[in-house]
Design an enzyme around this catalytic site. Structure first.
Site, PDB file in Angstrom:
ATOM      1  CG  ASP A   9      23.790 -10.064 -17.605  1.00 32.43           C
ATOM      2  OD1 ASP A   9      22.944 -10.301 -18.485  1.00 32.43           O
ATOM      3  OD2 ASP A   9      23.586 -10.334 -16.406  1.00 32.43           O
ATOM      4  CB  SER A  10      20.533  -6.883 -17.365  1.00 33.31           C
ATOM      5  OG  SER A  10      20.410  -8.193 -16.827  1.00 33.31           O
ATOM      6  CE1 TYR A  41      19.339  -4.036 -19.550  1.00 34.90           C
ATOM      7  CE2 TYR A  41      20.434  -5.658 -20.929  1.00 34.90           C
ATOM      8  CZ  TYR A  41      20.441  -4.435 -20.292  1.00 34.90           C
ATOM      9  OH  TYR A  41      21.534  -3.618 -20.405  1.00 34.90           O
ATOM     10  CB  CYS A  73      22.638 -10.435 -21.449  1.00 35.27           C
ATOM     11  SG  CYS A  73      20.904 -10.067 -21.149  1.00 35.27           S
ATOM     12  CG  ASN A  74      20.623 -16.379 -22.968  1.00 33.96           C
ATOM     13  OD1 ASN A  74      20.827 -17.257 -23.788  1.00 33.96           O
ATOM     14  ND2 ASN A  74      21.183 -16.395 -21.783  1.00 33.96           N
ATOM     15  CB  THR A  75      17.200 -10.651 -22.402  1.00 30.37           C
ATOM     16  OG1 THR A  75      16.932 -11.688 -21.465  1.00 30.37           O
ATOM     17  CG2 THR A  75      15.944  -9.895 -22.710  1.00 30.37           C
ATOM     18  CB  CYS A 185      18.129 -16.458 -18.030  1.00 32.15           C
ATOM     19  SG  CYS A 185      18.490 -15.072 -16.922  1.00 32.15           S
ATOM     20  CB  THR A 186      23.818 -15.186 -18.394  1.00 34.98           C
ATOM     21  OG1 THR A 186      23.294 -13.876 -18.133  1.00 34.98           O
ATOM     22  CG2 THR A 186      24.045 -15.353 -19.879  1.00 34.98           C
ATOM     23  CG  HIS A 187      20.850 -13.236 -13.781  1.00 35.24           C
ATOM     24  ND1 HIS A 187      20.948 -12.479 -14.919  1.00 35.24           N
ATOM     25  CD2 HIS A 187      21.075 -12.396 -12.737  1.00 35.24           C
ATOM     26  CE1 HIS A 187      21.222 -11.229 -14.581  1.00 35.24           C
ATOM     27  NE2 HIS A 187      21.305 -11.156 -13.263  1.00 35.24           N
TER      28      HIS A 187
HETATM   29  N1  DGL Z   1      20.933 -12.353 -17.702  1.00 27.97           N
HETATM   30  C1  DGL Z   1      19.958 -11.965 -18.656  1.00 27.97           C
HETATM   31  C2  DGL Z   1      19.735 -13.043 -19.720  1.00 27.97           C
HETATM   32  O1  DGL Z   1      20.580 -13.872 -19.963  1.00 27.97           O
HETATM   33  C3  DGL Z   1      18.641 -11.417 -18.241  1.00 27.97           C
HETATM   34  C4  DGL Z   1      18.350 -10.896 -16.900  1.00 27.97           C
HETATM   35  C5  DGL Z   1      17.338  -9.740 -16.929  1.00 27.97           C
HETATM   36  O2  DGL Z   1      16.122  -9.978 -16.998  1.00 27.97           O
HETATM   37  O3  DGL Z   1      17.816  -8.629 -16.890  1.00 27.97           O
HETATM   38  O4  DGL Z   1      18.738 -13.041 -20.389  1.00 27.97           O
END
Ligand code: DGL
Length: 288
Positions: A9-10, A41, A73-75, A185-187
């Protein structure tokens, strides 16, 4: 030989995915890479995300030789998955917003998508919605400040501060009268419980942990665990409690797994990352 499953992930967002699978399958080796050098990201262009993800994943493979890589990470998934599959001869599991299950169980056919700016605006997401949620109104919400807050401060903040950060997002979904909110978003998995407390009971929160874990098991051909897992219900315990349960063997009381946590850059925040890794029973193992 134990299989090695890698999570990427980021930042720290992919940790709940690692813990979910480790809870089901504690005898795999788990390795994690947080691309903190390039966080966040979600506000970068597709071209930039593609370049940094391909490069970080190359170094991650070289260092850990995983059997499967979860792009937690979805992005990164939305932007880079086909390119990763083309470049590296290794199975990848992507994480995409769980729009399909949300649409199928929504009663009023109004669902929310809470994700990064890039994910909510990407054509991949538009296609996902038209393919699987064509019969629903989908309300999207992104706020890069929440993502950064979770990455950099949340674990040192009190509940009031966390609620204040989340209130505008919660109100948005309440006003839109959705009955399901997808955490895209995984966060955001880390703020699941706070969000749930801010929502009225009728709004349910959905994420993709279960589908992702199942897909890894399928790839590894662990059909036994996969079948047993189908019968399990996700237990309503916090991510931290689950992490504690899974890192220790309940019969012997000994540590059963030393999951490894890597960063892509050394920064002033290193101690913070070390503390988070430790909190989730993942051993800080250096820079890749
Ligand atoms: N955790 C990331 C996601 O699922 C994105 C976080 C980021 O913006 O870096 O998209």
């Amino acid at each position: 030989m134990n299989k090695t499953i890698a999570f990427f992930d980021s930042g720290i967002g992919g940790i709940p995915y690692l813990i979910h699978l480790r809870n089901i399958k504690s005898d795999f080796n788990y390795v994690y890479l947080a691309d903190n050098a390039n966080f966040p990201y979600g506000i970068k262009t597709g071209e930039t995300i593609k370049e940094i993800v391909l490069s970080a994943i190359g170094r991650f493979i070289e260092k850990t030789s995983p059997d499967v890589i979860v792009i937690a990470c979805n992005t990164a998934t939305v932007v880079t998955l086909p390119y990763l599959r083309e470049k590296y001869n290794i199975p990848f599991v992507g994480v995409v917003p769980a729009v399909k299950p949300a649409a199928s169980i929504s009663e009023n056919k109004r669902i929310g998508l809470f994700a990064t700016n890039k994910t909510v605006s990407d054509s991949y997401t538009d296609n996902l919605i038209s393919q699987f949620a064509g019969n629903c109104e989908v309300y999207k919400y992104a706020d890069p400040n929440i993502v950064s807050f979770i990455e950099n401060k949340m674990f040192e903040s009190d509940n009031k501060e966390i609620m204040d950060f989340l209130l505008p997002a919660a109100n948005y979904f309440i006003e839109k009268d959705v009955d399901h909110v997808v955490l895209g978003c995984t966060h955001f998995l880390f703020i699941h419980d706070t969000l749930e407390n801010l929502f009225p009971q009728k709004i349910k929160i959905i994420d993709s942990r279960e589908g992702v874990s199942r897909q890894v098991l399928r790839i590894i051909s662990d059909t036994d665990t996969c079948a047993r897992f189908s019968l399990r219900r996700r237990c309503a315990v916090s991510i931290e409690d689950t992490a504690k349960q899974t890192a220790w063997d309940s019969d012997t009381g000994s540590k059963i797994n030393d999951s490894a946590f890597y960063l892509t850059s050394s920064s002033v925040n290193n101690d913070y990352y070390k503390k988070i890794a430790e909190r989730f029973m993942i051993k800080y193992s250096g820079i890749i």
